[in-house]
Motif scaffolding. Structure first.
Motif, PDB file in Angstrom:
ATOM      1  N   PRO A 441       0.826  -1.215   0.000  1.00 49.00           N
ATOM      2  CA  PRO A 441       0.000   0.000   0.000  1.00 49.00           C
ATOM      3  C   PRO A 441       0.857   1.261   0.000  1.00 49.00           C
ATOM      4  N   ILE A 442       0.327   2.322  -0.581  1.00 50.35           N
ATOM      5  CA  ILE A 442       1.029   3.596  -0.632  1.00 50.35           C
ATOM      6  C   ILE A 442       1.168   4.168   0.775  1.00 50.35           C
ATOM      7  N   PRO A 443       2.361   4.591   1.159  1.00 47.81           N
ATOM      8  CA  PRO A 443       2.537   5.175   2.497  1.00 47.81           C
ATOM      9  C   PRO A 443       1.962   6.590   2.547  1.00 47.81           C
ATOM     10  N   SER A 444       1.751   7.084   3.757  1.00 48.54           N
ATOM     11  CA  SER A 444       1.112   8.392   3.933  1.00 48.54           C
ATOM     12  C   SER A 444       1.897   9.507   3.285  1.00 48.54           C
ATOM     13  N   TRP A 445       3.207   9.479   3.327  1.00 51.95           N
ATOM     14  CA  TRP A 445       4.007  10.570   2.802  1.00 51.95           C
ATOM     15  C   TRP A 445       4.014  10.627   1.285  1.00 51.95           C
ATOM     16  N   GLN A 446       3.566   9.547   0.609  1.00 54.22           N
ATOM     17  CA  GLN A 446       3.392   9.617  -0.845  1.00 54.22           C
ATOM     18  C   GLN A 446       1.976  10.020  -1.236  1.00 54.22           C
ATOM     19  N   GLN A 447       1.102  10.112  -0.240  1.00 53.69           N
ATOM     20  CA  GLN A 447      -0.265  10.545  -0.501  1.00 53.69           C
ATOM     21  C   GLN A 447      -0.410  12.058  -0.443  1.00 53.69           C
ATOM     22  N   LEU A 448       0.679  12.759  -0.101  1.00 52.18           N
ATOM     23  CA  LEU A 448       0.624  14.214  -0.044  1.00 52.18           C
ATOM     24  C   LEU A 448       0.342  14.779  -1.430  1.00 52.18           C
ATOM     25  N   SER A 449      -0.421  15.810  -1.466  1.00 50.48           N
ATOM     26  CA  SER A 449      -0.782  16.435  -2.734  1.00 50.48           C
ATOM     27  C   SER A 449       0.466  16.952  -3.437  1.00 50.48           C
ATOM     28  N   GLY A 450       0.583  16.607  -4.717  1.00 50.01           N
ATOM     29  CA  GLY A 450       1.721  17.048  -5.498  1.00 50.01           C
ATOM     30  C   GLY A 450       2.792  15.994  -5.677  1.00 50.01           C
ATOM     31  N   VAL A 451       2.706  14.872  -4.941  1.00 47.16           N
ATOM     32  CA  VAL A 451       3.701  13.806  -5.096  1.00 47.16           C
ATOM     33  C   VAL A 451       3.370  12.965  -6.327  1.00 47.16           C
ATOM     34  N   ILE A 452       2.205  12.345  -6.337  1.00 47.51           N
ATOM     35  CA  ILE A 452       1.789  11.502  -7.455  1.00 47.51           C
ATOM     36  C   ILE A 452       0.932  12.336  -8.399  1.00 47.51           C
ATOM     37  N   THR A 453       1.354  12.385  -9.646  1.00 46.15           N
ATOM     38  CA  THR A 453       0.658  13.185 -10.660  1.00 46.15           C
ATOM     39  C   THR A 453       0.480  12.355 -11.922  1.00 46.15           C
ATOM     40  N   SER A 454      -0.339  12.873 -12.814  1.00 47.22           N
ATOM     41  CA  SER A 454      -0.520  12.195 -14.092  1.00 47.22           C
ATOM     42  C   SER A 454       0.776  12.219 -14.898  1.00 47.22           C
ATOM     43  N   ALA A 455       1.605  13.224 -14.660  1.00 42.48           N
ATOM     44  CA  ALA A 455       2.853  13.338 -15.411  1.00 42.48           C
ATOM     45  C   ALA A 455       3.843  12.252 -15.026  1.00 42.48           C
ATOM     46  N   ASN A 456       3.921  11.928 -13.744  1.00 44.36           N
ATOM     47  CA  ASN A 456       4.901  10.897 -13.360  1.00 44.36           C
ATOM     48  C   ASN A 456       4.325   9.490 -13.396  1.00 44.36           C
ATOM     49  N   LYS A 457       3.019   9.339 -13.621  1.00 44.85           N
ATOM     50  CA  LYS A 457       2.351   8.052 -13.822  1.00 44.85           C
ATOM     51  C   LYS A 457       2.417   7.151 -12.589  1.00 44.85           C
ATOM     52  N   GLY A 458       2.530   7.750 -11.408  1.00 43.18           N
ATOM     53  CA  GLY A 458       2.582   6.954 -10.194  1.00 43.18           C
ATOM     54  C   GLY A 458       1.225   6.450  -9.769  1.00 43.18           C
ATOM     55  N   SER A 459       1.232   5.544  -8.787  1.00 40.77           N
ATOM     56  CA  SER A 459       0.000   4.965  -8.263  1.00 40.77           C
ATOM     57  C   SER A 459      -0.461   5.750  -7.041  1.00 40.77           C
ATOM     58  N   THR A 460      -1.770   5.899  -6.926  1.00 41.47           N
ATOM     59  CA  THR A 460      -2.336   6.568  -5.742  1.00 41.47           C
ATOM     60  C   THR A 460      -2.755   5.560  -4.684  1.00 41.47           C
ATOM     61  N   THR A 461      -2.541   4.263  -4.965  1.00 42.56           N
ATOM     62  CA  THR A 461      -2.939   3.234  -3.989  1.00 42.56           C
ATOM     63  C   THR A 461      -1.774   2.354  -3.541  1.00 42.56           C
ATOM     64  N   LEU A 462      -0.727   2.262  -4.385  1.00 45.45           N
ATOM     65  CA  LEU A 462       0.394   1.390  -4.057  1.00 45.45           C
ATOM     66  C   LEU A 462       1.683   2.204  -3.882  1.00 45.45           C
ATOM     67  N   ARG A 463       2.627   1.605  -3.196  1.00 46.64           N
ATOM     68  CA  ARG A 463       3.944   2.209  -2.965  1.00 46.64           C
ATOM     69  C   ARG A 463       4.631   2.482  -4.302  1.00 46.64           C
ATOM     70  N   ASN A 464       5.218   3.676  -4.444  1.00 45.07           N
ATOM     71  CA  ASN A 464       5.966   4.066  -5.622  1.00 45.07           C
ATOM     72  C   ASN A 464       7.448   4.187  -5.258  1.00 45.07           C
ATOM     73  N   GLY A 465       8.284   4.046  -6.246  1.00 40.06           N
ATOM     74  CA  GLY A 465       9.712   4.177  -5.983  1.00 40.06           C
ATOM     75  C   GLY A 465      10.467   4.579  -7.227  1.00 40.06           C
ATOM     76  N   PRO A 466      11.697   5.045  -7.088  1.00 42.48           N
ATOM     77  CA  PRO A 466      12.446   5.192  -5.825  1.00 42.48           C
ATOM     78  C   PRO A 466      12.071   6.472  -5.079  1.00 42.48           C
ATOM     79  N   ASP A 467      12.711   6.689  -3.929  1.00 42.12           N
ATOM     80  CA  ASP A 467      12.514   7.921  -3.156  1.00 42.12           C
ATOM     81  C   ASP A 467      13.564   8.962  -3.514  1.00 42.12           C
ATOM     82  N   VAL A 468      14.825   8.525  -3.675  1.00 45.35           N
ATOM     83  CA  VAL A 468      15.950   9.409  -3.961  1.00 45.35           C
ATOM     84  C   VAL A 468      16.841   8.709  -4.973  1.00 45.35           C
TER      85      VAL A 468
END
Length: 973
Positions: A441-468
């Protein structure tokens, strides 16, 4: 099919008692399932064909993990300890505190140990604080204990075989277990680096044309070193990781020779020797011997990257929990490494941990309780995101997609110059990243507005990576496997991950100076990167791609938020710092004996750009102990010397070292122990300890008095045991050595012309007050002799002998008067006392009768010194022999010597073919050097030709009845 029930093994009375009680309780409960998954999906769904049962007698390594008693409580604490508004903010726990508050009970641990013993398992290690019991056991005992069958299966796509359990294990205990590691070897662990030539071959491209390489590195062929990453991403000198430990997670050991080779080749000083820690019973050595040998490329590059970023770190600990070979085969135990890293049994806690391996556990949640414990203890776990571009079901991400770790991606870095600052960066084409294939599941800090966008194609429900991310391109210098090092050949997120661990060590150093420890960094980095200060913290990598994902402004699934921008992240995590400094002492404990001293290096570490001089002072010194610093003041290091007088107060004390620079002040302490000194004493010795003196001459020996425990008193020398006619004299008497040093006196022994000859042991005595010590000298006095000596027959030796040393020794004054003239049993003058060979080594002459001087005899032997004076050892002597030839046919002549006439061991001097031009007297010479003083003998051996030439004759060689053997005894001084 094997039966799962076999007789219980024999155990000691105590163990049987414990097990009886254990199973009395267990018998009242149902068999307990475990709390994690163990059956592989391919086995569960029948896709992996069954090959057959695993051999019952095969022994396996495995470990059993106990669950936390209150995991929810630990998770709540992790939230609070990382919440700046919480009263427990950054009040991190030690392992023992985690156990006491959230861990299993001692009773459950004892019950698990008893269960393991009763099941016939051998305990390798493990502790209550680690919650992990390391074991070995046979397949039969494992099947019986956990109610499973262990079989061999075939992978349906790869064709390889693996062993695994056929069902979820259960256990006859009154409580559940968390996990059992080692029940299958389906996972294929792999280091997350790539070799350029392998990559090019796989993609059908020319590596020289299509893969960029370093052009600004400071290593061979402009390759990047770990120190280049420090210069590019930190760009400073004040922080070095001082006071910090770094840990590496490895599935194979290493050969530290490769690390030393790396530093030697690049002209850098190896900061220290890392510590290797075995976990789960796996060895720490990895030596490449060809074939399916071990490969330490990953392990060595991990060390060079971490130590390159944090060269002043206190220690790098490598935890080894596998025996993976270069071909990918081998067994692993991820829980063995992780459980050791959260405890302090093997080493102090490391607050920054790097893992550059990928693998596929049966249950991706197995390690989460340990990751959560790390967050409660102020530890961060960095995991490489992989080297195969976008994550997918076939391109596994574990453990980089776990929500409790920091996932590290890859970039392609350019610097302004060798060892220079950052210039530009793009996404590395093979950087791993994407959406969790393990459905985490996606952690809380990736649910912040502006992290996952249509441009980066990330998931709003699952963990995304990398962080750095950080540099991962084929641009590094690597030494491994005890072979030639390479430049610009290897790349991978394996390089970026330990670099980030080293970077966090810099931040934790600054945090420690501010009285703090950094918590789990992801919940801090994400909200900070969404602010206007983003560019202060990160280099935003916004170009390039990795498979189906692209690097864009802000967060993306190739590079995360980007790479560290100098001290921005450090100040974010540790708090900005004003100019200051810290002090440290190495060693930080000293033991000194009265009358001696000890030293410690005091190091000044700059913080916040501090560059001033620091004046050092010591306080808390015991009476009689003084302190000195060199230099003082200092800007870097100073050597502290603590000197304890002979009357210094004995015992323990804490010495405080204070450094001041203007209004700034820092301290460090040294634990000092002063021990009582031993009483002053001295030693005595003689060199040489053997002397040979000829009557009328002298010899010398150096007598050395050595001071112990500061002895420096006058020592009077005397001699006893001298033979009659021998006198002694010392060049200095008495002798006074400096404290803890030596002094000498030359002893001269003089033998008069009438001194008693022979051997004697003389004793040299040193006396100082009540102290007395002796040494001895073996003395030999030889007769004066001198000049040319004529031998007389000696009945003791049964040969002609000169028993006093002279310049020569002859068997007669002429050939005619020689004691050796004529051969036995031949007509004419007879050879008196034939055969004239040593009694201890008698050798008879030939027995053929005939005419005098017929056919071939030795008539005369003379030994002459090659130098002026008497025959002396170490100086060559010449042997002259006269012999008669009956004809001009070729015969044979041998010369030998022995240094012992009572126990001869003959040494061949020469062996020659002799032919006379006339039937007459002839002369032959040879030389040798007597190695020691003593009584010698030479032997002349003449052998009449018979067509049986002997190239290596013995000292009593028989060729015919005409043979002649003669000895001559003489003295060498």
């Amino acid at each position: 099919m094997r039966k799962n029930i076999t007789p219980l093994p024999r155990l000691s009375v105590l163990v049987c008692t414990a097990v009886f009680l254990l199973f009395t309780i267990a018998a009242q409960t149902q068999s307990q399932p475990l709390m994690t998954r163990h059956v592989r999906e391919l086995v569960a769904n029948g896709q992996a064909p069954l090959v057959g049962p695993l051999r019952a007698t095969q022994s396996l390594r495995f470990d059993i993990v106990l669950p936390l008693r209150d995991r929810a409580g630990l998770q709540n604490f992790v939230q609070e300890v990382n919440d700046p508004t919480s009263p427990v903010y950054h009040q991190f726990l030690m392992p023992q505190e985690v156990t006491a508050r959230f861990g299993p009970s001692q009773e459950n641990w004892n019950a698990l140990v008893a269960f393991a013993k009763a099941s016939g398992f051998e305990i390798i290690g493990g502790t209550l604080d680690s919650r992990d019991l390391w074991l070995t056991g046979t397949v039969a005992n494992i099947e019986r204990a956990f109610h499973v069958n262990m079989n061999i299966y075939r992978d349906p796509t790869e064709g390889r075989t693996f062993f695994a359990v056929d069902r979820e294990p259960t256990v006859d205990l009154p409580f559940q277990l968390w996990h059992i590691t080692g029940l299958d070897n389906d996972s294929q662990p792999h280091p997350l680096y790539v070799k350029k030539s392998d990559y090019a071959k796989a993609h059908g491209i020319d590596p020289g044309k299509f893969i960029a390489h370093a052009t600004t590195g400071s290593g061979p062929s402009d390759s990047f070193l770990g120190s280049d990453m420090r210069a590019a991403y930190y760009e400073g000198t004040a922080l070095t990781g001082s006071g910090q430990n770094i840990a590496l997670f490895e599935f194979a050991g290493t050969d530290l020779v490769d690390l030393t080779t790396y530093y030697k080749n690049v002209g850098q000083t190896e900061p220290y020797t890392p510590t290797l820690i075995s976990t789960g019973g796996y060895g720490t050595s990895c030596v490449d011997s060809g074939g399916s040998a071990c490969d330490d490329t990953e392990q060595t590059l991990d060390m060079t990257q971490a130590m390159g970023m944090a060269p002043g770190s206190t220690m790098l600990y490598m935890y080894v929990c596998g025996d993976v070979l270069a071909n990918g085969s081998g067994n692993i135990s991820d829980t063995a490494c992780i459980s050791a890293m959260v405890a302090t049994t093997d080493a102090p806690l490391s607050k920054q941990i790097s893992c550059s391996w990928g693998w596929t556990p049966a249950d991706p949640g197995t390690l989460d309780p340990y990751f959560e414990q790390m967050a409660s203890q102020g530890q961060n776990f960095f995991a490489a995101s992989g080297d195969s571009s976008a994550w997918s079901a076939s391109n596994e991400a574990w453990p980089a997609d776990d929500a409790n770790i920091v996932s590290v991606g890859g970039t392609d870095l350019t610097t302004t110059k060798a060892a220079g600052p950052w210039a530009s960066e793009t996404a590395w084409a093979d950087s791993g990243g994407g959406i969790s294939p393990d459905s985490i599941p996606i952690p809380s800090w990736q649910q912040l507005s502006g992290v996952i966008t249509s441009a980066n194609k990330g998931s709003t429900t699952l963990r995304n990576g990398p962080d750095v991310s950080a540099n991962a391109n084929f641009s590094f210098y690597v030494c491994a496997d005890q072979t030639t090092c390479t430049a610009n050949e290897y790349g991978g997120t394996s390089f970026a991950t330990p670099m980030w661990a080293g970077y966090l060590a810099l931040a934790n150093q600054q945090a420690a100076a501010n009285g703090d420890t950094i918590g789990f960094i992801d919940p801090i980095l994400y909200p900070a990167a969404l602010t206007s200060s983003y560019s202060t913290y990160f280099h935003d990598v916004s170009s390039g791609s990795c498979g189906k994902y692209s690097a864009i402004a802000g967060y993306d699934l190739c590079t995360g938020w980007g790479s560290p921008n100098t001290t921005g992240i450090i100040n974010l995590l540790a708090g900005s710092t004003t100019q200051s400094f810290t002090l440290s002492a190495s060693p930080n404990s000293l033991t000194i004996t009265q009358g001696n001293n000890g030293t410690s290096t005091i190091t000044v570490t700059d913080l916040g750009g501090f560059s001033g001089s620091v004046t050092l002072a010591a306080s808390g010194l015991p009476s009689g102990v003084t302190a000195g610093f060199n230099p003082n003041p200092t800007t870097t290091t100073s050597t502290l010397t603590l000197t304890a007088s002979s009357t210094a107060t004995i015992g323990s004390a804490t010495v405080t070292i204070t450094g001041t620079s203007g209004s700034l002040m820092a301290t460090t302490t040294i634990a000092l122990t002063v021990n009582a000194g031993s009483a002053p004493n001295f030693t005595i010795g003689a060199s040489p300890a053997q002397l040979t003196i000829t009557q009328g001459n002298n010899g010398t020996s150096t007598i050395t008095i050595g001071s112990q425990n500061s002895f420096n008193s006058a020592t009077t020398l005397t001699v006893s045991g001298l033979p009659s006619g021998v006198t002694s004299m010392f060049s200095t008497n008495p002798v006074t050595p400096p404290a803890n040093s030596t002094a000498t006196s030359t002893l001269t022994l003089t033998a008069s012309a009438t001194a008693t000859t022979g051997n004697a042991t003389i004793t040299v005595t040193g006396t100082s007050g009540t102290l007395t010590h002796n040494t001895t000298i073996a003395l030999t006095v030889t007769a004066a002799g001198g000049g040319a000596q004529i031998a007389t027959y000696n009945t003791t030796y049964t040969a002609p002998a000169c028993l006093t040393a002279g310049s020569s020794c002859a068997s007669g004054s002429s050939v005619a008067t020689s004691l050796l003239n004529s051969a036995r049993n031949l007509t004419g003058p007879t050879e008196s006392n034939a055969p004239n060979t040593l009694k201890a080594s008698s050798c008879a002459d030939g027995t053929v009768s005939g005419t005098y001087h017929g056919p071939f005899e030795s008539d005369d032997l003379i030994v002459v010194s090659s130098a002026s004076g008497n025959l002396t050892h170490g100086t060559s002597v010449t042997i002259k022999t006269s012999w008669w030839a009956y004809s001009t046919t070729t015969d044979y002549f041998d010369l030998f010597y022995t240094a012992s006439v009572t126990n001869p061991s003959w040494v061949l001097i020469s062996s020659n073919n002799l032919a006379s031009s006339t039937t007459s007297e002839n002369t032959t010479t040879a030389t040798f050097t007597p190695p020691t003083a003593g009584t010698y003998a030479v032997r002349a051996q003449l052998r009449y030709h018979t067509g049986r030439k002997v190239t290596s004759p013995s000292a009593c060689q028989a060729n015919s009845g005409y043979d002649d053997h003669d000895d001559l005894v003489f003295v060498v001084q």
